[in-house]
Write a protein that holds these residues in place. Sequence first.
Motif, PDB file in Angstrom:
ATOM      1  N   ALA A  42       0.815  -1.211   0.000  1.00 28.77           N
ATOM      2  CA  ALA A  42       0.000   0.000   0.000  1.00 28.77           C
ATOM      3  C   ALA A  42       0.849   1.262   0.000  1.00 28.77           C
ATOM      4  N   GLU A  43       0.202   2.372  -0.337  1.00 26.44           N
ATOM      5  CA  GLU A  43       0.764   3.719  -0.202  1.00 26.44           C
ATOM      6  C   GLU A  43      -0.374   4.667   0.138  1.00 26.44           C
ATOM      7  N   ASP A  44      -0.049   5.758   0.811  1.00 25.90           N
ATOM      8  CA  ASP A  44      -1.086   6.669   1.300  1.00 25.90           C
ATOM      9  C   ASP A  44      -1.677   7.586   0.239  1.00 25.90           C
ATOM     10  N   TRP A  45      -1.157   7.583  -0.972  1.00 21.26           N
ATOM     11  CA  TRP A  45      -1.675   8.442  -2.037  1.00 21.26           C
ATOM     12  C   TRP A  45      -2.761   7.769  -2.857  1.00 21.26           C
ATOM     13  N   CYS A  46      -2.976   6.490  -2.654  1.00 18.98           N
ATOM     14  CA  CYS A  46      -3.874   5.709  -3.500  1.00 18.98           C
ATOM     15  C   CYS A  46      -5.284   5.611  -2.903  1.00 18.98           C
ATOM     16  N   PRO A  47      -6.310   6.105  -3.619  1.00 18.54           N
ATOM     17  CA  PRO A  47      -7.682   6.024  -3.100  1.00 18.54           C
ATOM     18  C   PRO A  47      -8.121   4.595  -2.802  1.00 18.54           C
ATOM     19  N   ASP A  48      -7.689   3.642  -3.619  1.00 19.03           N
ATOM     20  CA  ASP A  48      -8.078   2.259  -3.399  1.00 19.03           C
ATOM     21  C   ASP A  48      -7.470   1.710  -2.113  1.00 19.03           C
ATOM     22  N   VAL A  49      -6.368   2.291  -1.680  1.00 17.81           N
ATOM     23  CA  VAL A  49      -5.743   1.918  -0.411  1.00 17.81           C
ATOM     24  C   VAL A  49      -6.451   2.585   0.751  1.00 17.81           C
ATOM     25  N   PHE A  50      -6.559   3.929   0.721  1.00 17.89           N
ATOM     26  CA  PHE A  50      -7.062   4.588   1.924  1.00 17.89           C
ATOM     27  C   PHE A  50      -8.536   4.324   2.179  1.00 17.89           C
ATOM     28  N   HIS A  51      -9.247   3.817   1.175  1.00 20.18           N
ATOM     29  CA  HIS A  51     -10.641   3.451   1.406  1.00 20.18           C
ATOM     30  C   HIS A  51     -10.829   1.991   1.814  1.00 20.18           C
ATOM     31  N   THR A  52      -9.844   1.116   1.553  1.00 21.73           N
ATOM     32  CA  THR A  52     -10.053  -0.314   1.814  1.00 21.73           C
ATOM     33  C   THR A  52      -9.116  -0.921   2.856  1.00 21.73           C
ATOM     34  N   LEU A  53      -7.915  -0.402   2.982  1.00 17.43           N
ATOM     35  CA  LEU A  53      -6.957  -0.980   3.933  1.00 17.43           C
ATOM     36  C   LEU A  53      -7.488  -1.024   5.367  1.00 17.43           C
ATOM     37  N   PRO A  54      -8.174   0.011   5.843  1.00 15.50           N
ATOM     38  CA  PRO A  54      -8.679  -0.075   7.224  1.00 15.50           C
ATOM     39  C   PRO A  54      -9.588  -1.281   7.481  1.00 15.50           C
ATOM     40  N   THR A  55     -10.335  -1.706   6.485  1.00 18.04           N
ATOM     41  CA  THR A  55     -11.201  -2.880   6.660  1.00 18.04           C
ATOM     42  C   THR A  55     -10.378  -4.119   6.964  1.00 18.04           C
ATOM     43  N   TRP A  56      -9.336  -4.352   6.164  1.00 17.68           N
ATOM     44  CA  TRP A  56      -8.529  -5.569   6.355  1.00 17.68           C
ATOM     45  C   TRP A  56      -7.697  -5.488   7.625  1.00 17.68           C
ATOM     46  N   ALA A  57      -7.248  -4.293   7.969  1.00 16.76           N
ATOM     47  CA  ALA A  57      -6.522  -4.125   9.234  1.00 16.76           C
ATOM     48  C   ALA A  57      -7.446  -4.404  10.413  1.00 16.76           C
ATOM     49  N   LYS A  58      -8.675  -3.934  10.334  1.00 15.28           N
ATOM     50  CA  LYS A  58      -9.632  -4.174  11.416  1.00 15.28           C
ATOM     51  C   LYS A  58      -9.961  -5.665  11.530  1.00 15.28           C
ATOM     52  N   LEU A  59     -10.094  -6.338  10.404  1.00 19.46           N
ATOM     53  CA  LEU A  59     -10.336  -7.786  10.445  1.00 19.46           C
ATOM     54  C   LEU A  59      -9.169  -8.510  11.105  1.00 19.46           C
ATOM     55  N   GLY A  60      -7.952  -8.020  10.852  1.00 16.95           N
ATOM     56  CA  GLY A  60      -6.776  -8.601  11.501  1.00 16.95           C
ATOM     57  C   GLY A  60      -6.836  -8.482  13.012  1.00 16.95           C
ATOM     58  N   GLU A  61      -7.538  -7.474  13.508  1.00 12.11           N
ATOM     59  CA  GLU A  61      -7.708  -7.303  14.951  1.00 12.11           C
ATOM     60  C   GLU A  61      -8.893  -8.108  15.486  1.00 12.11           C
ATOM     61  N   LEU A  62      -9.951  -8.227  14.691  1.00 15.62           N
ATOM     62  CA  LEU A  62     -11.169  -8.885  15.154  1.00 15.62           C
ATOM     63  C   LEU A  62     -11.104 -10.404  15.099  1.00 15.62           C
ATOM     64  N   LEU A  63     -10.360 -10.929  14.153  1.00 13.14           N
ATOM     65  CA  LEU A  63     -10.254 -12.379  14.004  1.00 13.14           C
ATOM     66  C   LEU A  63      -8.990 -12.839  14.715  1.00 13.14           C
ATOM     67  N   PRO A  64      -9.132 -13.620  15.779  1.00 12.83           N
ATOM     68  CA  PRO A  64      -7.980 -13.919  16.634  1.00 12.83           C
ATOM     69  C   PRO A  64      -6.833 -14.652  15.949  1.00 12.83           C
ATOM     70  N   ASP A  65      -7.113 -15.405  14.899  1.00 15.88           N
ATOM     71  CA  ASP A  65      -6.057 -16.149  14.223  1.00 15.88           C
ATOM     72  C   ASP A  65      -5.570 -15.461  12.954  1.00 15.88           C
ATOM     73  N   TRP A  66      -5.950 -14.200  12.776  1.00 16.65           N
ATOM     74  CA  TRP A  66      -5.536 -13.432  11.600  1.00 16.65           C
ATOM     75  C   TRP A  66      -4.555 -12.358  12.016  1.00 16.65           C
ATOM     76  N   ASP A  67      -3.739 -11.963  11.058  1.00 11.44           N
ATOM     77  CA  ASP A  67      -2.808 -10.865  11.264  1.00 11.44           C
ATOM     78  C   ASP A  67      -2.768 -10.073   9.959  1.00 11.44           C
ATOM     79  N   CYS A  68      -2.595  -8.780  10.065  1.00 11.78           N
ATOM     80  CA  CYS A  68      -2.461  -7.934   8.881  1.00 11.78           C
ATOM     81  C   CYS A  68      -1.133  -7.205   8.974  1.00 11.78           C
ATOM     82  N   ARG A  69      -0.310  -7.360   7.948  1.00 14.59           N
ATOM     83  CA  ARG A  69       0.987  -6.700   7.864  1.00 14.59           C
ATOM     84  C   ARG A  69       1.036  -5.877   6.594  1.00 14.59           C
ATOM     85  N   ILE A  70       1.477  -4.635   6.731  1.00 13.47           N
ATOM     86  CA  ILE A  70       1.453  -3.691   5.623  1.00 13.47           C
ATOM     87  C   ILE A  70       2.875  -3.379   5.184  1.00 13.47           C
TER      88      ILE A  70
END
Length: 188
Positions: free
Chosen positions: A60-88
């Motif tokens: 990812a990069e912070d200039w990309c609309p497709d990133v700043f609109h979607t990355l938070p979802t996958w990061a949040k899932l990495g926190e909500l699902l105990p066996d998941w991790d999200c690395r950027i």
Amino acid sequence: MINLLTEERLGQGLDYQAFRSRVNRNGEIFDEAWQESPVFSDADLATLRKLPPLTVVAIAEDWCPDVFHTLPTWAKLGELLPDWDCRIFPLDENPDLMEAFLYKGRAKRIPVYAFFDQRGYLQAWWSGRCRQAQEALDGHLGGRTFAELSAEEKSGLTEFLNAGYRESFRRQNFLEIMALLKAFFHVS
């Protein structure tokens, strides 16, 4: 194609808070997408819980609309699902990693969301934007490239994409990736 992610390499990835602290552009939209998450429902979470433990590697990069609109979802899932991790992994700092996920074998298209099992083996990956967003963008461009637009047209297109993401593209993006994961892991 990269098919094995070592612990050492995974350790080079940032968690969401570390990535967010480095964001210089579009921070308010990252925060908006984080606060407005989830774009997923309880039923979606129940389906994701049927999957094996996964590590989501995001390029990812912070200039990309497709990133700043979607990355938070996958990061949040990495926190909500105990066996998941999200690395950027920031694109500009990880060209070797990006080489493994070139769109049509030649284009750098972000975000990339790659899903690795606990042994570090690649299971599935997705990049870019959802079909609905791509079709809207193509229609708005009318056969031109982003580089061919005037500064005013670029600004208008950015607002157009932001509105589309807020309205439906965030959810559609999630649903496309969810469909990929469900198909790969044979989960209904």
